[in-house]
Motif scaffolding. Structure first.
Motif, short mmCIF file in Angstrom:
data_model
loop_
_atom_site.label_atom_id
_atom_site.label_comp_id
_atom_site.label_asym_id
_atom_site.label_seq_id
_atom_site.Cartn_x
_atom_site.Cartn_y
_atom_site.Cartn_z
N HIS A 5 0.85 -1.17 0.00
CA HIS A 5 0.00 0.00 0.00
C HIS A 5 0.89 1.23 0.00
CE1 HIS A 5 -3.14 -2.80 0.68
NE2 HIS A 5 -2.71 -3.12 1.87
N ARG A 6 0.86 2.01 -1.06
CA ARG A 6 1.77 3.15 -1.19
C ARG A 6 0.97 4.44 -1.31
NH1 ARG A 6 4.17 -0.72 -4.57
NH2 ARG A 6 3.23 0.16 -6.43
N GLN A 7 1.39 5.43 -0.59
CA GLN A 7 0.81 6.75 -0.74
C GLN A 7 1.39 7.40 -1.99
OE1 GLN A 7 -1.62 7.96 1.16
NE2 GLN A 7 -1.62 6.02 2.28
N PRO A 8 0.70 8.40 -2.58
CA PRO A 8 1.22 9.08 -3.76
C PRO A 8 2.62 9.64 -3.50
CG PRO A 8 -1.07 9.68 -3.39
CD PRO A 8 -0.64 8.87 -2.19
N GLY A 9 3.51 9.42 -4.45
CA GLY A 9 4.87 9.92 -4.32
C GLY A 9 5.84 8.95 -3.68
N VAL A 10 5.32 7.86 -3.07
CA VAL A 10 6.18 6.86 -2.45
C VAL A 10 6.57 5.83 -3.51
CG1 VAL A 10 6.38 5.09 -0.68
CG2 VAL A 10 5.12 7.20 -0.20
N ARG A 11 7.85 5.66 -3.72
CA ARG A 11 8.31 4.78 -4.79
C ARG A 11 8.37 3.33 -4.33
NH1 ARG A 11 13.64 7.93 -6.61
NH2 ARG A 11 13.74 8.19 -4.34
N PRO A 12 8.16 2.37 -5.23
CA PRO A 12 8.17 0.95 -4.85
C PRO A 12 9.59 0.45 -4.65
CG PRO A 12 7.90 1.16 -7.22
CD PRO A 12 7.84 2.57 -6.66
N THR A 13 9.71 -0.62 -3.86
CA THR A 13 10.98 -1.33 -3.75
C THR A 13 11.26 -2.03 -5.08
OG1 THR A 13 10.63 -1.71 -1.40
CG2 THR A 13 12.24 -3.11 -2.50
N ARG A 14 12.48 -1.89 -5.57
CA ARG A 14 12.84 -2.49 -6.86
C ARG A 14 13.72 -3.71 -6.65
NH1 ARG A 14 11.25 0.60 -11.04
NH2 ARG A 14 10.50 2.69 -10.49
N ASN A 15 13.62 -4.63 -7.59
CA ASN A 15 14.35 -5.89 -7.52
C ASN A 15 15.80 -5.67 -7.94
OD1 ASN A 15 15.33 -8.56 -8.05
ND2 ASN A 15 13.23 -9.25 -8.27
N PRO A 16 16.77 -6.03 -7.11
CA PRO A 16 18.18 -5.83 -7.48
C PRO A 16 18.59 -6.56 -8.76
CG PRO A 16 18.00 -6.27 -5.13
CD PRO A 16 16.64 -6.54 -5.74
N TRP A 17 17.84 -7.59 -9.15
CA TRP A 17 18.18 -8.33 -10.38
C TRP A 17 17.70 -7.59 -11.63
CZ3 TRP A 17 21.07 -12.75 -10.67
CH2 TRP A 17 21.37 -13.36 -9.45
N ALA A 18 16.67 -6.78 -11.49
CA ALA A 18 16.13 -6.02 -12.62
C ALA A 18 15.29 -4.90 -12.03
CB ALA A 18 15.29 -6.91 -13.53
N LEU A 19 15.75 -3.67 -12.17
CA LEU A 19 15.13 -2.56 -11.46
C LEU A 19 13.72 -2.24 -11.93
CD1 LEU A 19 18.18 -0.16 -11.05
CD2 LEU A 19 17.31 -1.89 -9.47
N THR A 182 -9.75 -1.69 11.12
CA THR A 182 -9.81 -0.41 10.41
C THR A 182 -11.12 0.29 10.75
OG1 THR A 182 -8.54 -1.37 8.60
CG2 THR A 182 -9.64 0.72 8.17
N ALA A 183 -11.02 1.42 11.43
CA ALA A 183 -12.21 2.19 11.78
C ALA A 183 -12.72 2.95 10.56
CB ALA A 183 -11.88 3.17 12.90
N PRO A 184 -14.04 3.14 10.43
CA PRO A 184 -14.57 3.86 9.27
C PRO A 184 -13.96 5.24 9.08
CG PRO A 184 -16.34 2.75 10.45
CD PRO A 184 -15.11 2.60 11.29
N GLN A 185 -13.59 5.91 10.16
CA GLN A 185 -13.01 7.25 10.02
C GLN A 185 -11.62 7.21 9.38
OE1 GLN A 185 -14.04 5.88 12.90
NE2 GLN A 185 -12.66 6.34 14.62
N ASP A 186 -11.04 6.01 9.31
CA ASP A 186 -9.72 5.88 8.67
C ASP A 186 -9.82 5.62 7.17
OD1 ASP A 186 -8.41 6.21 11.10
OD2 ASP A 186 -8.45 4.06 11.54
N ASP A 187 -11.04 5.41 6.67
CA ASP A 187 -11.20 5.07 5.25
C ASP A 187 -10.55 6.07 4.31
OD1 ASP A 187 -12.60 2.93 6.21
OD2 ASP A 187 -14.49 3.40 5.22
N TRP A 189 -7.89 7.53 4.49
CA TRP A 189 -6.44 7.38 4.47
C TRP A 189 -6.01 6.05 3.86
CZ3 TRP A 189 -4.24 11.82 5.56
CH2 TRP A 189 -4.93 12.73 6.36
N CYS A 190 -6.95 5.18 3.55
CA CYS A 190 -6.63 3.88 2.96
C CYS A 190 -6.45 4.02 1.45
CB CYS A 190 -7.74 2.87 3.22
SG CYS A 190 -7.90 2.33 4.93
N ARG A 194 -6.48 -1.54 -0.32
CA ARG A 194 -6.82 -1.92 1.05
C ARG A 194 -8.28 -1.64 1.36
NH1 ARG A 194 -4.88 -3.17 5.99
NH2 ARG A 194 -5.98 -2.30 7.78
N LEU A 195 -8.78 -0.50 0.87
CA LEU A 195 -10.16 -0.14 1.16
C LEU A 195 -11.13 -1.16 0.56
CD1 LEU A 195 -11.85 1.92 2.63
CD2 LEU A 195 -11.89 3.31 0.55
N ALA A 196 -10.82 -1.69 -0.62
CA ALA A 196 -11.68 -2.71 -1.22
C ALA A 196 -11.74 -3.94 -0.33
CB ALA A 196 -11.15 -3.09 -2.60
N VAL A 197 -10.60 -4.32 0.26
CA VAL A 197 -10.58 -5.49 1.14
C VAL A 197 -11.35 -5.20 2.42
CG1 VAL A 197 -9.07 -7.01 2.47
CG2 VAL A 197 -8.39 -6.30 0.18
#
Length: 331
Positions: A5-19, A182-187, A189-190, A194-197
């Motif tokens: 679950h990534r917020q906007p602007g947060v980059r994913p972890t990349r695989n050292p074998w192939a970025l 997960t409380a409804p007031q946190d929706d 921020w999901c 995650r929110l679909a789940v």
């Protein structure tokens, strides 16, 4: 868990074998750090494959011990989550297990009894499984291990997947736990996935959750019966190569609304539902130069047998897998 679950602007972890490829979730950072030589070993959490999937994608060893062998604090209501080590060798994983395993009063499921003594390693009875959807590249890499297993005097039988697909039960158990936490007031921020789940979990009745728990019990019973015949079950850890780094799943499973976010890894989550020890061992590369992991699964409590068998196989294979441009000496 395995969703990233990534917020906007947060980059994913990349695989050292192939970025451009994923390191796997959710302990992808732990596996990538080991593969890239940033550390000798690391810890991950595995609720449905989160240690073993990144280990397979990044070409390192990842071990999900028997449920309760390492305390999980604070404990999770879904009783699926395991703490597990990742390292570049089985010996390093075993050394970490010697430190981490044992009871903790904060986790009522943590094991107080000593582990079962390992059975004799030669010969072992091995059930070899291929899950539907296994790619040709992954199949070729894992099939190359078969003659090595037989050379170690293990008896290997090819068997069909010996249990029905438990994915529906897994989703219901995970979704109910996510909704509970997960409380409804946190929706707001999901993220969308995650929110679909969470929303699906809120829709489940008590009877639906009970049916999922009954399916878990049936799976445990079925696999306990299978393990009366076999000392180990062996299969590709993940049936596909790593997909794009910015994706949560292959395209056919990436729509958050259809709840298929883990269906692409059918060999991982069943053993969270049963609590069996399962280890991913790197066994080769695909033609694209991406690692492939082989999963060894034992009976509940047979952690030391799984580690011993994996270390012996690792020695027989004699592989040293290091991503291009990475130096691991002295790490």
């Amino acid at each position: 868990m395995e969703r990233e679950h990534r917020q906007p602007g947060v980059r994913p972890t990349r695989n050292p074998w192939a970025l451009d490829r994923t390191a796997g979730g959710s302990s992808g950072g732990a596996a990538a750090a080991v593969a890239a030589g940033l550390c000798t070993a690391s810890l991950g959490t595995d609720g449905a494959g989160s240690v073993r999937i990144p280990a397979a994608f990044c070409g390192v060893v990842g071990f999900k011990p028997s449920y309760g062998r390492i305390p999980y604090v604070p404990p999770c209501a879904e009783r699926l989550s395991h703490v597990g080590p990742l390292a570049r060798s089985v010996a390093d994983v075993a050394e970490l297990m010697a430190v981490l395993a044992g009871p903790d009063h904060r986790d009522p499921d943590s094991v107080t009894a000593p582990p079962a003594p390992p059975a004799a390693l030669t010969p072992l009875r091995v059930g070899w499984i291929e899950f539907p959807g296994t790619s040709g590249a992954v199949r070729d890499a894992t099939e190359g291990v078969l003659p090595v297993l037989t050379s170690l005097a293990h008896r290997v039988d090819r068997i069909e997947v010996p249990f029905p697909d438990p994915y529906g039960a897994l989703v219901d158990i995970l979704a109910a736990a996510d909704a509970h936490g997960t409380a409804p007031q946190d929706d707001p921020w999901c993220d969308e996935g995650r929110l679909a789940v969470v929303r699906y979990g809120r829709s489940l009745s008590g009877a639906a959750v009970a049916r999922a728990e009954a399916a878990r019990l049936a799976l445990r019973t079925r696999l306990a019966s299978v393990m009366e015949t076999y000392d180990l079950l062996v299969m590709a850890t993940v049936p596909i190569e790593p997909f794009a780094a910015d994706a949560i799943a292959p395209p056919w499973a990436a729509d958050p609304g259809d709840l298929r976010w883990l269906a692409w890894s059918p060999a991982a989550h069943p053993f969270n539902l049963t609590g069996q020890p399962a280890l991913s061992l790197p066994v080769g590369l695909t033609p694209a130069g991406l690692p492939v992991g082989l999963q060894l699964v034992g009976r509940v409590g047979d952690d030391d047998l799984v580690l011993s068998a994996a270390e012996r196989l690792e020695t027989a294979l004699g592989l040293t897998l290091t991503p291009p441009g990475i130096t691991t000496e002295g790490k």
